[in-house]
Write a protein that holds these residues in place. Structure first.
Motif, PDB file in Angstrom:
ATOM      1  N   UNK A   1      -8.739  -5.695  -1.334  1.00 29.09           N
ATOM      2  CA  UNK A   1      -8.545  -4.265  -1.548  1.00 29.09           C
ATOM      3  C   UNK A   1      -8.206  -3.638  -0.200  1.00 29.09           C
ATOM      4  N   UNK A   2      -7.146  -2.843  -0.175  1.00 27.22           N
ATOM      5  CA  UNK A   2      -6.741  -2.196   1.068  1.00 27.22           C
ATOM      6  C   UNK A   2      -7.855  -1.302   1.591  1.00 27.22           C
ATOM      7  N   UNK A   3      -8.086  -1.339   2.886  1.00 23.83           N
ATOM      8  CA  UNK A   3      -9.031  -0.496   3.615  1.00 23.83           C
ATOM      9  C   UNK A   3     -10.493  -0.739   3.254  1.00 23.83           C
ATOM     10  N   UNK A   4     -10.798  -1.838   2.560  1.00 19.09           N
ATOM     11  CA  UNK A   4     -12.186  -2.194   2.261  1.00 19.09           C
ATOM     12  C   UNK A   4     -12.377  -3.648   2.668  1.00 19.09           C
ATOM     13  N   UNK A   5     -13.254  -3.883   3.617  1.00 17.00           N
ATOM     14  CA  UNK A   5     -13.455  -5.236   4.121  1.00 17.00           C
ATOM     15  C   UNK A   5     -14.372  -6.035   3.190  1.00 17.00           C
ATOM     16  N   UNK A   6     -13.951  -7.258   2.867  1.00 19.15           N
ATOM     17  CA  UNK A   6     -14.772  -8.164   2.082  1.00 19.15           C
ATOM     18  C   UNK A   6     -14.780  -7.929   0.583  1.00 19.15           C
ATOM     19  N   UNK A   7     -13.852  -7.137   0.064  1.00 23.27           N
ATOM     20  CA  UNK A   7     -13.808  -6.864  -1.374  1.00 23.27           C
ATOM     21  C   UNK A   7     -12.496  -7.356  -1.955  1.00 23.27           C
ATOM     22  N   UNK A   8     -12.608  -8.138  -3.023  1.00 23.48           N
ATOM     23  CA  UNK A   8     -11.431  -8.620  -3.739  1.00 23.48           C
ATOM     24  C   UNK A   8     -11.507  -8.109  -5.174  1.00 23.48           C
ATOM     25  N   UNK A   9     -10.350  -7.932  -5.793  1.00 22.13           N
ATOM     26  CA  UNK A   9     -10.285  -7.530  -7.191  1.00 22.13           C
ATOM     27  C   UNK A   9      -9.426  -8.542  -7.926  1.00 22.13           C
ATOM     28  N   UNK A  10      -9.937  -9.026  -9.048  1.00 22.83           N
ATOM     29  CA  UNK A  10      -9.191 -10.001  -9.849  1.00 22.83           C
ATOM     30  C   UNK A  10      -9.359  -9.666 -11.325  1.00 22.83           C
TER      31      UNK A  10
ATOM     32  N   UNK B   1       0.821  -1.215   0.000  1.00 22.77           N
ATOM     33  CA  UNK B   1       0.000   0.000   0.000  1.00 22.77           C
ATOM     34  C   UNK B   1       0.850   1.257   0.000  1.00 22.77           C
ATOM     35  N   UNK B   2       1.961   1.243   0.734  1.00 25.97           N
ATOM     36  CA  UNK B   2       2.812   2.437   0.807  1.00 25.97           C
ATOM     37  C   UNK B   2       3.537   2.728  -0.506  1.00 25.97           C
ATOM     38  N   UNK B   3       3.500   1.775  -1.445  1.00 28.75           N
ATOM     39  CA  UNK B   3       4.121   1.993  -2.758  1.00 28.75           C
ATOM     40  C   UNK B   3       3.067   2.197  -3.841  1.00 28.75           C
ATOM     41  N   UNK B   4       1.847   2.539  -3.439  1.00 25.13           N
ATOM     42  CA  UNK B   4       0.799   2.835  -4.400  1.00 25.13           C
ATOM     43  C   UNK B   4      -0.055   1.659  -4.809  1.00 25.13           C
ATOM     44  N   UNK B   5       0.100   0.535  -4.122  1.00 26.14           N
ATOM     45  CA  UNK B   5      -0.703  -0.637  -4.447  1.00 26.14           C
ATOM     46  C   UNK B   5      -2.141  -0.492  -3.989  1.00 26.14           C
ATOM     47  N   UNK B   6      -3.023  -1.263  -4.607  1.00 25.58           N
ATOM     48  CA  UNK B   6      -4.445  -1.215  -4.281  1.00 25.58           C
ATOM     49  C   UNK B   6      -4.909  -2.528  -3.655  1.00 25.58           C
ATOM     50  N   UNK B   7      -4.277  -3.645  -4.040  1.00 21.56           N
ATOM     51  CA  UNK B   7      -4.654  -4.947  -3.491  1.00 21.56           C
ATOM     52  C   UNK B   7      -3.416  -5.662  -2.957  1.00 21.56           C
ATOM     53  N   UNK B   8      -3.663  -6.569  -2.004  1.00 19.28           N
ATOM     54  CA  UNK B   8      -2.557  -7.366  -1.462  1.00 19.28           C
ATOM     55  C   UNK B   8      -2.441  -8.673  -2.247  1.00 19.28           C
TER      56      UNK B   8
END
Length: 62
Positions: free
Chosen positions: A16-25, A4-11
């Motif tokens: 998705x960072x800071x959003x519970x229960x949401x995945x992006x694929x 996240x500190x390098x501009x990422x949105x998903x782990x």
């Protein structure tokens, strides 16, 4: 899939960072320019997403 500190949105688990229960694929999670066929890359992301989601739901054999 960047930190996240390098501009990422998903782990690495597609959350998705800071959003519970949401995945992006989709292809947007690629950390840089995709030098391979984008269709093949999207299929690989989708297959990995299916495995990750199945693991989290407790489904075995995927």
């Amino acid at each position: 899939m960047k930190p996240r500190d390098k501009g990422g949105v998903v782990d690495t688990r597609l959350n998705v960072y800071r959003v519970e229960g949401l995945k992006v694929a989709d292809l947007s999670i690629a950390p840089g320019n995709v030098s391979a066929n984008t269709y093949s890359t999207v299929l690989a992301i989708g297959e990995r997403a299916a495995v990750i989601i199945a693991e989290e739901l407790g489904i075995k054999g995927v």
